[in-house]
Design an enzyme around this catalytic site. Structure first.
Site, mmCIF file in Angstrom:
data_model
loop_
_atom_site.group_PDB
_atom_site.id
_atom_site.type_symbol
_atom_site.label_atom_id
_atom_site.label_comp_id
_atom_site.label_asym_id
_atom_site.label_seq_id
_atom_site.Cartn_x
_atom_site.Cartn_y
_atom_site.Cartn_z
ATOM 1 N N GLU A 21 42.622 73.836 -82.414
ATOM 2 C CA GLU A 21 43.873 74.501 -82.805
ATOM 3 C C GLU A 21 44.765 73.521 -83.551
ATOM 4 O O GLU A 21 44.924 72.362 -83.126
ATOM 5 C CB GLU A 21 44.560 75.005 -81.532
ATOM 6 C CG GLU A 21 45.168 76.357 -81.667
ATOM 7 C CD GLU A 21 44.156 77.456 -81.962
ATOM 8 O OE1 GLU A 21 43.967 77.782 -83.148
ATOM 9 O OE2 GLU A 21 43.577 78.000 -81.008
ATOM 10 N N THR A 27 44.211 72.104 -86.235
ATOM 11 C CA THR A 27 43.432 71.028 -86.854
ATOM 12 C C THR A 27 43.097 71.367 -88.304
ATOM 13 O O THR A 27 42.814 70.471 -89.085
ATOM 14 C CB THR A 27 42.114 70.800 -86.083
ATOM 15 O OG1 THR A 27 41.522 72.074 -85.837
ATOM 16 C CG2 THR A 27 42.355 70.086 -84.771
ATOM 17 N N LEU A 48 45.559 86.870 -83.526
ATOM 18 C CA LEU A 48 44.139 87.149 -83.768
ATOM 19 C C LEU A 48 43.825 87.255 -85.265
ATOM 20 O O LEU A 48 42.828 87.854 -85.664
ATOM 21 C CB LEU A 48 43.724 88.420 -83.011
ATOM 22 C CG LEU A 48 43.968 88.363 -81.495
ATOM 23 C CD1 LEU A 48 43.630 89.691 -80.831
ATOM 24 C CD2 LEU A 48 43.174 87.228 -80.833
ATOM 25 N N SER A 57 46.252 89.129 -90.511
ATOM 26 C CA SER A 57 46.502 89.112 -91.958
ATOM 27 C C SER A 57 45.268 88.642 -92.724
ATOM 28 O O SER A 57 44.964 89.168 -93.793
ATOM 29 C CB SER A 57 47.745 88.304 -92.324
ATOM 30 O OG SER A 57 47.752 87.096 -91.654
ATOM 31 N N GLU A 86 47.558 84.217 -99.362
ATOM 32 C CA GLU A 86 48.481 84.044 -98.239
ATOM 33 C C GLU A 86 49.429 82.862 -98.473
ATOM 34 O O GLU A 86 50.623 82.944 -98.200
ATOM 35 C CB GLU A 86 47.692 83.858 -96.932
ATOM 36 C CG GLU A 86 48.607 83.647 -95.750
ATOM 37 C CD GLU A 86 48.330 84.522 -94.544
ATOM 38 O OE1 GLU A 86 47.361 85.293 -94.546
ATOM 39 O OE2 GLU A 86 49.110 84.432 -93.584
ATOM 40 N N ASP A 126 41.223 81.008 -90.766
ATOM 41 C CA ASP A 126 41.190 82.447 -90.490
ATOM 42 C C ASP A 126 40.451 83.218 -91.579
ATOM 43 O O ASP A 126 39.647 84.117 -91.297
ATOM 44 C CB ASP A 126 42.619 82.990 -90.343
ATOM 45 C CG ASP A 126 43.358 82.342 -89.182
ATOM 46 O OD1 ASP A 126 42.689 81.714 -88.341
ATOM 47 O OD2 ASP A 126 44.592 82.465 -89.132
ATOM 48 N N TYR A 158 55.568 76.489 -86.926
ATOM 49 C CA TYR A 158 54.286 76.130 -87.567
ATOM 50 C C TYR A 158 54.544 75.158 -88.720
ATOM 51 O O TYR A 158 53.895 74.111 -88.830
ATOM 52 C CB TYR A 158 53.625 77.410 -88.073
ATOM 53 C CG TYR A 158 52.221 77.231 -88.607
ATOM 54 C CD1 TYR A 158 51.115 77.365 -87.768
ATOM 55 C CD2 TYR A 158 51.989 76.948 -89.946
ATOM 56 C CE1 TYR A 158 49.824 77.216 -88.248
ATOM 57 C CE2 TYR A 158 50.700 76.790 -90.432
ATOM 58 C CZ TYR A 158 49.623 76.937 -89.577
ATOM 59 O OH TYR A 158 48.344 76.788 -90.063
HETATM 60 C C1 GLA Z 1 47.184 80.127 -87.646
HETATM 61 C C2 GLA Z 1 46.776 79.680 -89.048
HETATM 62 C C3 GLA Z 1 45.473 78.891 -89.007
HETATM 63 C C4 GLA Z 1 45.534 77.755 -87.982
HETATM 64 C C5 GLA Z 1 46.041 78.281 -86.633
HETATM 65 C C6 GLA Z 1 46.278 77.181 -85.633
HETATM 66 O O1 GLA Z 1 46.257 81.053 -87.163
HETATM 67 O O2 GLA Z 1 46.609 80.798 -89.892
HETATM 68 O O3 GLA Z 1 45.182 78.391 -90.306
HETATM 69 O O4 GLA Z 1 46.329 76.704 -88.449
HETATM 70 O O5 GLA Z 1 47.261 79.000 -86.785
HETATM 71 O O6 GLA Z 1 45.066 76.575 -85.280
#
Ligand code: GLA
Length: 337
Positions: A26, A28, A113, A116, A148, A160, A209
């Protein structure tokens, strides 16, 4: 995964893409590190038809229609994710004349989850089928990511979109976000991952974030590294000398990358207990060093462990959203203990 017309009614094509659960790794991906997500069975489905000069969409969950002139600017609505895909294609030299969409969102938004990314990948798959665009799955994921970051304006990493595009059902995707090399790792038989949504939509997630991301960049710069990916557990002494909270942010990223590598080994060896322990270590690090958990997520992790899970952790960016737990599964029934 596009279907021929017919299945799509008055629309020319139908395409879909899954949400994801991240098992380990996470925060990373924007540090050029390792991640280990898995696609969900929940998908977002997109029906699409050709159109001229316009991007138009009907979102079934909001029962809302929106339209934007081709090439028009973002306006902060859900249409940005769709218009952003058309915009990002154009930036890559792939111009489409426009499209009309119907969206069935099967991945719940705000649950951590990656709804998007599922939407973007489904829209691009639909456009690929509609206009017969030669586009491989990795490039499609990178175009979704560009939509995005550059159009919607969220500075996320690539995890993602890549798992939504390249994920395989029932397998974890071990991704090196620097080289973009992928390996699919099966989940050992007899175990399952369960997801529990805390019901708390992510709060202040974007600000938090972006701040974490900036802190990581500053930590890497102070350590003379291109990215925190370049540091290893052997650098812990130097990391500890960074000012607060950069020292803890960097420590999370370095230990989390190591946990992904160990987790992949554990999965390959069928060692679910070790994998579970790594999940617990990841959660602790996200609580103490990265500070992205919430009391609700912590309580859900505790409850999962009290009820016999082998491991549990928050999944996704944190600040709300869901937890994932590793449980034993006999004949399809998850057993506690
Ligand atoms: C969101 C971001 C991902 C990642 C996670 C954390 O989901 O879209 O790119 O950085 O947070 O691991």
């Amino acid at each position: 995964m596009s279907e021929p017309s017919g299945a799509a009614g008055s629309y020319g094509v139908c395409a879909q893409a899954p949400g994801r659960v991240n098992l380990l790794g996470e925060h990373t991906d924007y540090n050029e590190g390792f991640v280990l997500p898995m696609p969900l069975s929940q998908v977002t489905r997109v029906f699409a038809a050709r159109a001229d000069g316009v991007v138009e969409a009907h979102a079934e969950i909001f029962d809302e229609r929106m339209a934007r002139k081709l090439g028009g600017p973002r306006d902060g609505t859900w249409l940005d994710y769709i218009a952003g895909c058309v915009w990002a294609l154009a930036q890559e030299g792939i111009e489409v004349p426009g499209a009309r969409f119907r969206i069935q969102r099967g991945v719940p938004p705000g649950a951590g989850l990656a709804s998007s990314a599922a939407l973007e990948v489904a829209v691009l798959r639909a456009l690929r089928a509609l206009y017969e665009i030669p586009l491989d799955d990795l490039r499609l994921a990178l175009i979704a990511h560009r939509a995005e970051v550059e159009y919607v304006g969220v500075r996320c990493g690539v995890m993602d979109q890549i798992v939504a595009s390249l994920g395989r059902a029932g397998q974890a995707l071990f991704l090196d976000t620097r080289s973009l090399q992928c390996e699919w790792v099966p989940i050992p038989a007899g175990y399952r991952f369960k997801i529990v949504d805390s019901g708390h939509p992510r709060k202040l997630a974007e600000a938090g974030y972006n701040r974490r991301r900036a802190e990581c960049e500053e930590a890497a710069a102070r350590l003379g590294a291109r990215a925190l990916r370049d540091l290893t557990p052997g650098d812990m002494e130097r990391i500890a000398r960074l000012p607060e909270p950069l020292n803890r942010r960097a420590r999370h990223v370095v230990t989390e990358n190591a946990r992904v590598l160990a987790g992949v080994e554990a999965l390959r060896a069928g060692d679910a207990r070790t994998f579970g322990r790594l999940m617990v270590g990841s959660h602790r690090s996200l609580v103490e060093d990265y500070e992205v958990s919430t009391p609700e997520l912590d309580r859900l992790v505790e409850l999962a462990m009290e009820h016999g899970a082998l491991g549990a952790r928050l999944t996704g960016a944190g600040f709300g959203g869901s937890v994932v737990a590793l449980v034993t599964d006999v004949n399809g029934v998850a057993l506690a203990g």
